[in-house]
Design a protein around this motif. Structure first.
Motif, PDB file in Angstrom:
ATOM      1  N   UNK A  96      50.041-112.658  15.445  1.00 58.45           N
ATOM      2  CA  UNK A  96      48.801-112.107  14.886  1.00 58.45           C
ATOM      3  C   UNK A  96      48.814-110.585  14.957  1.00 58.45           C
ATOM      4  N   UNK A  97      49.260-110.047  16.092  1.00 60.62           N
ATOM      5  CA  UNK A  97      49.313-108.591  16.261  1.00 60.62           C
ATOM      6  C   UNK A  97      50.204-107.951  15.214  1.00 60.62           C
ATOM      7  N   UNK A  98      51.336-108.577  14.930  1.00 58.84           N
ATOM      8  CA  UNK A  98      52.260-108.061  13.924  1.00 58.84           C
ATOM      9  C   UNK A  98      51.657-108.143  12.534  1.00 58.84           C
ATOM     10  N   UNK A  99      50.933-109.234  12.259  1.00 59.33           N
ATOM     11  CA  UNK A  99      50.341-109.434  10.928  1.00 59.33           C
ATOM     12  C   UNK A  99      49.181-108.480  10.677  1.00 59.33           C
ATOM     13  N   UNK A 100      48.337-108.271  11.691  1.00 60.37           N
ATOM     14  CA  UNK A 100      47.141-107.443  11.521  1.00 60.37           C
ATOM     15  C   UNK A 100      47.445-105.967  11.705  1.00 60.37           C
ATOM     16  N   UNK A 101      48.458-105.667  12.542  1.00 58.30           N
ATOM     17  CA  UNK A 101      48.790-104.275  12.814  1.00 58.30           C
ATOM     18  C   UNK A 101      48.087-103.715  14.026  1.00 58.30           C
ATOM     19  N   UNK A 102      47.898-104.565  15.064  1.00 61.05           N
ATOM     20  CA  UNK A 102      47.280-104.112  16.301  1.00 61.05           C
ATOM     21  C   UNK A 102      48.172-104.543  17.469  1.00 61.05           C
ATOM     22  N   UNK A 103      47.804-104.129  18.681  1.00 60.00           N
ATOM     23  CA  UNK A 103      48.552-104.534  19.866  1.00 60.00           C
ATOM     24  C   UNK A 103      48.172-105.958  20.247  1.00 60.00           C
ATOM     25  N   UNK A 104      49.113-106.687  20.842  1.00 57.46           N
ATOM     26  CA  UNK A 104      48.829-108.082  21.190  1.00 57.46           C
ATOM     27  C   UNK A 104      47.725-108.195  22.243  1.00 57.46           C
ATOM     28  N   UNK A 105      47.547-107.142  23.059  1.00 58.54           N
ATOM     29  CA  UNK A 105      46.455-107.160  24.030  1.00 58.54           C
ATOM     30  C   UNK A 105      45.092-107.122  23.343  1.00 58.54           C
TER      31      UNK A 105
END
Length: 300
Positions: free
Chosen positions: A52-61
């Motif tokens: 999800x982080x990679x898809x949205x462009x945010x950190x996994x935290x």
């Protein structure tokens, strides 16, 4: 490999999924809320925090934080920011009312060139005039604070929504008459869409009329070039010659679907009279002509 989520996949309530899908596809909602809606939906669909982080462009935290918030307290808690710790808000109700009053005034009415406020332009105006207004505490206000104050009152001065002002007091009765006419026309057809009125019998012909004035007549000044292997499209010179404006007067026969057009160089009442004569000549004398017109025809 993505790290597995601590709490596993989210299980969404049907009403939550419906709200999140609408928010995730919105073009006008706050970006942060759209982003959070997408995170929760992707988590519910089985994606890992890493994916999800990679898809949205945010950190996994960040993903983990909003997933945890949804699991802990539901959709409203996950989508909205919690109150922050620190110095309490010192903006009083009078100051908020003054800011709201400015936001409800058009910028051009107080000397600016733009039609709508932005939060940045509101901030600059507030900082510039707060001392004279007796609110010196607003001299360091931020655009985000301005937005928060206005959104709490559901004020969005940077957006436009459209409405239709009803100017005719007799609109309801006129609308009813028009709908009755169209219902009568529909009863002239069978279920297969075939006209059931005998051709040789007198009938009421209903024509829906409208006009379009001010149509620009343009002419190309160079011929179109055919497609070639180098350029596979028809090429057209971007320059053109203006030939003035035309008016189109047209009626649609609701029984036959025939269009009765008239093109004129002017837009005068005499053009409408000419169109009526042309209409009358197309039908037998025993037929009754019934016109559905606009409320007002603005002829010269």
């Amino acid at each position: 490999m993505g790290r597995s989520k601590k709490y596993g996949n989210i299980i969404l309530k049907p009403e939550d999924r419906k709200k999140l899908v609408k928010l995730a596809n919105s073009q006008t909602s706050e970006y942060r809320k759209v982003q959070r809606a997408k995170i929760i939906l992707l988590s519910a669909d089985g994606m890992s925090n890493e994916e999800i982080a990679s898809s949205i462009g945010v950190h996994r935290n960040t993903v983990a934080a909003f997933v945890t918030k949804y699991i802990a307290a539901g959709i409203d808690y996950a989508l909205n920011d919690s109150a922050r710790s620190g110095r309490p808000n010192r903006i009083c109700d009078d100051e908020k009312a003054w800011i709201t009053n400015i936001a409800c005034t058009k910028p051009k009415d107080i000397g600016y060139g733009e039609e709508l406020w932005t939060y940045r332009s509101l901030q600059k105006h507030i900082r510039k005039h707060c001392m004279d207004a007796g609110y010196p505490g607003l001299s360091q206000i931020s655009p985000n604070t301005v937005r928060t104050i206005l959104e709490s009152g559901e004020i969005k001065p940077n957006k436009i929504t459209y409405y239709l002002e009803r100017k005719d007091p007799d609109f309801e009765s006129k609308m009813h008459e028009v709908l009755v006419v169209y219902k009568q026309v529909s009863m002239c057809f069978d279920e297969a869409g075939n006209l059931v009125i005998p051709v040789d019998e007198p009938k009421t012909v209903t024509v829906s009329y409208d006009e379009k004035p001010g149509i620009q007549a343009l002419q190309n000044i160079a011929p179109d070039l055919p497609p070639t292997q180098e350029h596979g499209k028809v090429a057209r010179d971007y320059e053109y010659k203006r030939l003035g404006t035309l008016s189109l007067l047209a009626g649609l026969d609701l029984l036959t679907g025939e269009i009765i057009p008239l093109v004129s160089d002017t837009h005068k009442s005499s053009d409408f009279i000419e169109w009526l004569k042309m209409l009358d000549s197309r039908y037998p004398e025993h037929d009754t002509l019934r016109l559905v017109l606009d409320n007002v025809n603005n002829f010269d």
